[in-house]
Scaffold this motif. Structure first.
Motif, mmCIF file in Angstrom:
data_model
loop_
_atom_site.group_PDB
_atom_site.id
_atom_site.type_symbol
_atom_site.label_atom_id
_atom_site.label_comp_id
_atom_site.label_asym_id
_atom_site.label_seq_id
_atom_site.Cartn_x
_atom_site.Cartn_y
_atom_site.Cartn_z
ATOM 1 N N CYS A 118 4.739 -15.290 6.893
ATOM 2 C CA CYS A 118 5.080 -15.300 5.465
ATOM 3 C C CYS A 118 4.641 -14.024 4.740
ATOM 4 C CB CYS A 118 4.479 -16.524 4.775
ATOM 5 S SG CYS A 118 2.686 -16.487 4.607
ATOM 6 N N ILE A 119 3.974 -13.097 5.445
ATOM 7 C CA ILE A 119 3.504 -11.859 4.822
ATOM 8 C C ILE A 119 4.504 -10.742 5.095
ATOM 9 C CG2 ILE A 119 1.667 -10.151 4.678
ATOM 10 C CD1 ILE A 119 -0.275 -12.287 5.668
ATOM 11 N N VAL A 120 4.945 -10.084 4.024
ATOM 12 C CA VAL A 120 5.880 -8.964 4.140
ATOM 13 C C VAL A 120 5.144 -7.690 3.725
ATOM 14 C CG1 VAL A 120 8.033 -7.966 3.296
ATOM 15 C CG2 VAL A 120 7.833 -10.446 3.582
ATOM 16 N N PRO A 121 4.932 -6.761 4.664
ATOM 17 C CA PRO A 121 4.269 -5.506 4.328
ATOM 18 C C PRO A 121 5.264 -4.500 3.746
ATOM 19 C CG PRO A 121 4.671 -5.590 6.667
ATOM 20 C CD PRO A 121 5.185 -6.884 6.101
ATOM 21 N N LEU A 122 4.862 -3.834 2.662
ATOM 22 C CA LEU A 122 5.710 -2.825 2.036
ATOM 23 C C LEU A 122 4.925 -1.548 1.793
ATOM 24 C CD1 LEU A 122 7.425 -4.945 -0.771
ATOM 25 C CD2 LEU A 122 8.342 -4.390 1.489
ATOM 26 N N ASP A 142 0.883 -1.160 0.000
ATOM 27 C CA ASP A 142 0.000 0.000 0.000
ATOM 28 C C ASP A 142 0.923 1.212 0.000
ATOM 29 O OD1 ASP A 142 -3.185 0.556 0.951
ATOM 30 O OD2 ASP A 142 -1.793 2.240 1.122
ATOM 31 N N LYS A 143 0.504 2.276 -0.656
ATOM 32 C CA LYS A 143 1.384 3.446 -0.694
ATOM 33 C C LYS A 143 1.390 4.207 0.639
ATOM 34 C CE LYS A 143 -1.832 6.427 -3.218
ATOM 35 N NZ LYS A 143 -1.977 7.244 -4.415
ATOM 36 N N SER A 144 0.488 3.873 1.538
ATOM 37 C CA SER A 144 0.440 4.510 2.855
ATOM 38 C C SER A 144 1.336 3.758 3.849
ATOM 39 C CB SER A 144 -1.001 4.526 3.380
ATOM 40 O OG SER A 144 -1.027 4.837 4.748
ATOM 41 N N ARG A 145 2.418 4.410 4.282
ATOM 42 C CA ARG A 145 3.305 3.798 5.273
ATOM 43 C C ARG A 145 2.559 3.521 6.559
ATOM 44 N NH1 ARG A 145 8.335 3.483 3.487
ATOM 45 N NH2 ARG A 145 9.334 2.707 5.351
ATOM 46 N N LYS A 146 1.698 4.450 6.951
ATOM 47 C CA LYS A 146 0.954 4.317 8.205
ATOM 48 C C LYS A 146 0.102 3.042 8.189
ATOM 49 C CE LYS A 146 -2.072 6.976 11.219
ATOM 50 N NZ LYS A 146 -2.823 8.212 11.403
ATOM 51 N N LYS A 147 -0.579 2.791 7.069
ATOM 52 C CA LYS A 147 -1.400 1.573 6.960
ATOM 53 C C LYS A 147 -0.537 0.322 7.035
ATOM 54 C CE LYS A 147 -5.184 3.340 4.133
ATOM 55 N NZ LYS A 147 -5.822 3.253 2.807
ATOM 56 N N MET A 148 0.621 0.353 6.378
ATOM 57 C CA MET A 148 1.456 -0.844 6.340
ATOM 58 C C MET A 148 2.156 -1.097 7.679
ATOM 59 S SD MET A 148 0.408 -1.932 3.612
ATOM 60 C CE MET A 148 1.207 -3.491 3.784
ATOM 61 N N ILE A 149 2.450 -0.048 8.428
ATOM 62 C CA ILE A 149 3.013 -0.238 9.774
ATOM 63 C C ILE A 149 1.976 -0.909 10.661
ATOM 64 C CG2 ILE A 149 3.775 0.985 11.852
ATOM 65 C CD1 ILE A 149 5.130 3.009 9.898
ATOM 66 N N SER A 150 0.736 -0.452 10.554
ATOM 67 C CA SER A 150 -0.349 -1.054 11.328
ATOM 68 C C SER A 150 -0.567 -2.508 10.898
ATOM 69 C CB SER A 150 -1.619 -0.238 11.125
ATOM 70 O OG SER A 150 -2.692 -0.807 11.813
ATOM 71 N N ALA A 151 -0.538 -2.747 9.589
ATOM 72 C CA ALA A 151 -0.720 -4.108 9.064
ATOM 73 C C ALA A 151 0.431 -5.014 9.511
ATOM 74 C CB ALA A 151 -0.820 -4.076 7.545
ATOM 75 N N ASN A 163 13.706 3.104 9.338
ATOM 76 C CA ASN A 163 13.582 3.366 10.780
ATOM 77 C C ASN A 163 12.271 2.860 11.366
ATOM 78 O OD1 ASN A 163 16.066 4.598 10.829
ATOM 79 N ND2 ASN A 163 15.239 6.653 10.545
ATOM 80 N N ASP A 164 11.207 2.819 10.549
ATOM 81 C CA ASP A 164 9.901 2.369 11.048
ATOM 82 C C ASP A 164 9.733 0.852 10.990
ATOM 83 O OD1 ASP A 164 9.557 1.920 8.321
ATOM 84 O OD2 ASP A 164 8.179 3.604 8.060
ATOM 85 N N GLY A 165 10.784 0.140 10.543
ATOM 86 C CA GLY A 165 10.747 -1.316 10.535
ATOM 87 C C GLY A 165 10.285 -1.938 9.231
ATOM 88 N N LEU A 166 9.838 -1.128 8.273
ATOM 89 C CA LEU A 166 9.419 -1.666 6.981
ATOM 90 C C LEU A 166 10.629 -1.820 6.060
ATOM 91 C CD1 LEU A 166 6.158 0.360 6.198
ATOM 92 C CD2 LEU A 166 6.355 -1.916 7.195
ATOM 93 N N LYS A 167 10.603 -2.842 5.231
ATOM 94 C CA LYS A 167 11.661 -3.043 4.241
ATOM 95 C C LYS A 167 11.577 -1.930 3.205
ATOM 96 C CE LYS A 167 13.254 -7.342 5.203
ATOM 97 N NZ LYS A 167 14.553 -7.917 5.014
#
Length: 114
Positions: free
Chosen positions: A33-37, A14-23, A68-72
């Motif tokens: 097995c799910i990698v959020p980006l 998703d283009k929203s970092r906020k949504k993907m951090i929550s996900a 820094n937020d933990g997302l790849k």
């Protein structure tokens, strides 16, 4: 992920970092097995340049740095990288919203319609 018995690789974008951090928090608790980006899928196609070697999605994920937020930090993937794609496109809501014809001669009349 449950149909795959939490094996393999599922990439959620998703283009929203906020949504993907929550996900990410949900995925980490329920499916490894799910990698959020945070990736705009309309801009996520990488072109294979001369002399460059094609990398699988797993290779791209495994070699990506972590923000820094933990997302790849992944810029995209090469064409024909995936077995399946599940797309949930945004809804335009055309035709679903009622047309409101409000004659607003005063702010008081406008507040009545709110």
């Amino acid at each position: 992920a449950s149909l795959m018995n939490d094996n393999g690789l599922i990439i959620a974008c998703d283009k929203s970092r906020k949504k993907m951090i929550s996900a990410r928090d949900f995925f980490e608790a329920n499916a490894s097995c799910i990698v959020p980006l945070a990736l705009d899928s309309t801009k996520g196609l990488l072109e294979l340049k001369s002399g460059e070697e094609w990398k699988s999605p797993k290779e791209i994920i495994d070699t990506a740095s972590v923000a820094n937020d933990g997302l790849k930090d992944v810029k995209g993937f090469y064409a024909n990288s995936f077995d399946c794609i599940l797309l949930d496109p945004p809804c335009t809501a055309l035709g679903l919203r009622p047309k409101l014809q409000i004659d607003t001669k005063s702010a008081k009349e406008l507040l009545k319609a709110a």
